[in-house]
Motif scaffolding. Sequence first.
Motif, PDB file in Angstrom:
ATOM      1  N   ASP A   1      41.059  30.203  41.852  1.00 23.84           N
ATOM      2  CA  ASP A   1      42.007  29.610  42.798  1.00 23.84           C
ATOM      3  C   ASP A   1      41.712  30.186  44.183  1.00 23.84           C
ATOM      4  OD1 ASP A   1      44.251  28.078  43.604  1.00 23.84           O
ATOM      5  OD2 ASP A   1      45.516  29.867  43.566  1.00 23.84           O
TER       6      ASP A   1
ATOM      7  N   GLN B   1      43.659  30.112  47.982  1.00 24.04           N
ATOM      8  CA  GLN B   1      44.800  29.667  48.774  1.00 24.04           C
ATOM      9  C   GLN B   1      44.774  30.306  50.148  1.00 24.04           C
ATOM     10  OE1 GLN B   1      48.644  29.869  46.893  1.00 24.04           O
ATOM     11  NE2 GLN B   1      47.869  29.099  44.941  1.00 24.04           N
ATOM     12  N   VAL B   2      45.215  29.531  51.136  1.00 20.86           N
ATOM     13  CA  VAL B   2      45.242  29.976  52.533  1.00 20.86           C
ATOM     14  C   VAL B   2      46.659  29.847  53.061  1.00 20.86           C
ATOM     15  CG1 VAL B   2      44.302  29.590  54.851  1.00 20.86           C
ATOM     16  CG2 VAL B   2      42.895  29.093  52.830  1.00 20.86           C
ATOM     17  N   GLU B   3      47.110  30.866  53.798  1.00 15.42           N
ATOM     18  CA  GLU B   3      48.410  30.758  54.446  1.00 15.42           C
ATOM     19  C   GLU B   3      48.329  31.274  55.875  1.00 15.42           C
ATOM     20  OE1 GLU B   3      51.264  34.158  53.220  1.00 15.42           O
ATOM     21  OE2 GLU B   3      50.176  33.663  51.381  1.00 15.42           O
TER      22      GLU B   3
ATOM     23  N   SER C   1      42.183  38.838  49.966  1.00 14.91           N
ATOM     24  CA  SER C   1      42.468  39.558  48.721  1.00 14.91           C
ATOM     25  C   SER C   1      41.709  38.890  47.590  1.00 14.91           C
ATOM     26  CB  SER C   1      43.967  39.520  48.415  1.00 14.91           C
ATOM     27  OG  SER C   1      44.741  39.678  49.584  1.00 14.91           O
TER      28      SER C   1
ATOM     29  N   GLU D   1      41.054  38.941  43.430  1.00 16.17           N
ATOM     30  CA  GLU D   1      41.558  39.458  42.163  1.00 16.17           C
ATOM     31  C   GLU D   1      40.523  40.392  41.535  1.00 16.17           C
ATOM     32  OE1 GLU D   1      43.771  37.876  38.121  1.00 16.17           O
ATOM     33  OE2 GLU D   1      42.511  36.480  39.253  1.00 16.17           O
TER      34      GLU D   1
ATOM     35  N   ARG E   1      41.106  34.942  41.345  1.00 14.09           N
ATOM     36  CA  ARG E   1      41.856  34.269  42.409  1.00 14.09           C
ATOM     37  C   ARG E   1      41.604  34.944  43.756  1.00 14.09           C
ATOM     38  NH1 ARG E   1      47.245  34.576  38.732  1.00 14.09           N
ATOM     39  NH2 ARG E   1      46.058  36.395  38.025  1.00 14.09           N
TER      40      ARG E   1
ATOM     41  N   ARG F   1      43.017  35.017  47.936  1.00 14.33           N
ATOM     42  CA  ARG F   1      44.032  34.629  48.926  1.00 14.33           C
ATOM     43  C   ARG F   1      43.556  35.026  50.313  1.00 14.33           C
ATOM     44  NH1 ARG F   1      45.638  32.786  44.935  1.00 14.33           N
ATOM     45  NH2 ARG F   1      47.713  32.775  43.986  1.00 14.33           N
TER      46      ARG F   1
ATOM     47  N   CYS G   1      45.150  35.284  54.129  1.00  8.88           N
ATOM     48  CA  CYS G   1      46.380  35.242  54.919  1.00  8.88           C
ATOM     49  C   CYS G   1      46.037  35.479  56.386  1.00  8.88           C
ATOM     50  CB  CYS G   1      47.372  36.298  54.426  1.00  8.88           C
ATOM     51  SG  CYS G   1      48.944  36.277  55.321  1.00  8.88           S
TER      52      CYS G   1
ATOM     53  N   HIS H   1      47.515  40.258  49.228  1.00 11.18           N
ATOM     54  CA  HIS H   1      48.157  39.779  48.011  1.00 11.18           C
ATOM     55  C   HIS H   1      47.765  40.662  46.831  1.00 11.18           C
ATOM     56  CE1 HIS H   1      50.051  36.679  45.473  1.00 11.18           C
ATOM     57  NE2 HIS H   1      49.119  37.006  44.595  1.00 11.18           N
TER      58      HIS H   1
END
Length: 390
Positions: free
Chosen positions: A97, A99-101, A250, A252, A294, A296, A298, A326
């Motif tokens: 996975d 994900q971007v925020e 980050s 995993e 995973r 991430r 940010c 994360h």
Amino acid sequence: MTDRHPDASPADPWAEIRPYRDEEVADVLERLAQDPELLSALTRFRLPRLSRFMPRLSSTLASLAIRREVRGVTSVYDFQMRIASYMARMIRTTTDDFQVEGLDALDADTAYLFIGNHRDISLDPAFVNYALYLAGRGTVRIAIGDNLLKKPYVTDLMRLNKSFIVPRSARGKRAMLAAYQKLSSYIRHSINADNHSIWMAQREGRAKEGIDRTDPAIIKMMTMARRAEQRGVGIGEAIAELRLVPVSISYEYDPCDVQKARELHALHTSGNYEKEQFEDIQSIVAGITGHKGRVRLCVGTPLSADFASPEEVAAEIDRQVLAGYHLFPSHYLALEALGDAPELIDHKAISDADRARFQARLQQVPAELRSWWLAQYANPVRNKAGRIGP
């Protein structure tokens, strides 16, 4: 054919360190297709038996493969679009996975100086670039240390991919100062004149022990050009014009975690660690091809002018990087395995599948390296909780 290191001139003062330009792409690609070291490296990797018994034929095939791969590439953008397809495949096959925020809070037409925590030589900026690409934004120019550019073909490939060179091998204080002044002026020019974003690591070298911390010396370097131009300007004002944005990535699982543990173990036991000749290149390959679980990304908020010292700027970058970091089950499970700070473990975040995956990976780690391996994953939990001192 253009020189590999064009000389600086008043019209092109950063020629020796900047990324390649569109008009240089064709000559660089032709040079790469003939580079004996690159051809040898490719054939050893893709055609090991043929390269051993018929080296000339295997090099010819590798050269043809390069020419076929870059057919139609006439600009840096074209080159990066070829990379984007490989990046998409890498994410699909080696990550569970991504994900971007925070990116959507930044203006799409404004250049920023992204300064990020540093875990992987090539992947950290690659994931930033991929996030920008998915959002329909321009990619970044990437700061890369000249210690990683010992092979001319590596330098060519990196500069084609919008990398610029950070001097780490200059000899003598005066030479180093001049090199950093040039680097600082290039960064400032990129942000303010070219309106082209940049990615830099918050410190030299990867955070092998899993502790993300900004080196204030990097902040001093970034502001050298502005302070040389305008004596007495405050550090905050010099930073604000660069639109500096902290970024936290980050993973995993770190594909280079065992190699990092081996280096830390050697430093602890003998006080010295000698890198093998192609170790940095091997780390790049391992990072790209290894399983990451995973991931991430940010993106923080631009720094204001409200800072009085490089140390204050570094502290704010650290605050945002840690806030955006994360924590995955792997981090909590490593802390649990070390028997340390049980109150920091979020047991609800850990599934049976997470635990099984973690144990299977831990079993592959040599016994003498396990404490160092575990610390890489446990330290971010401690760091976020304020349990690791400066």
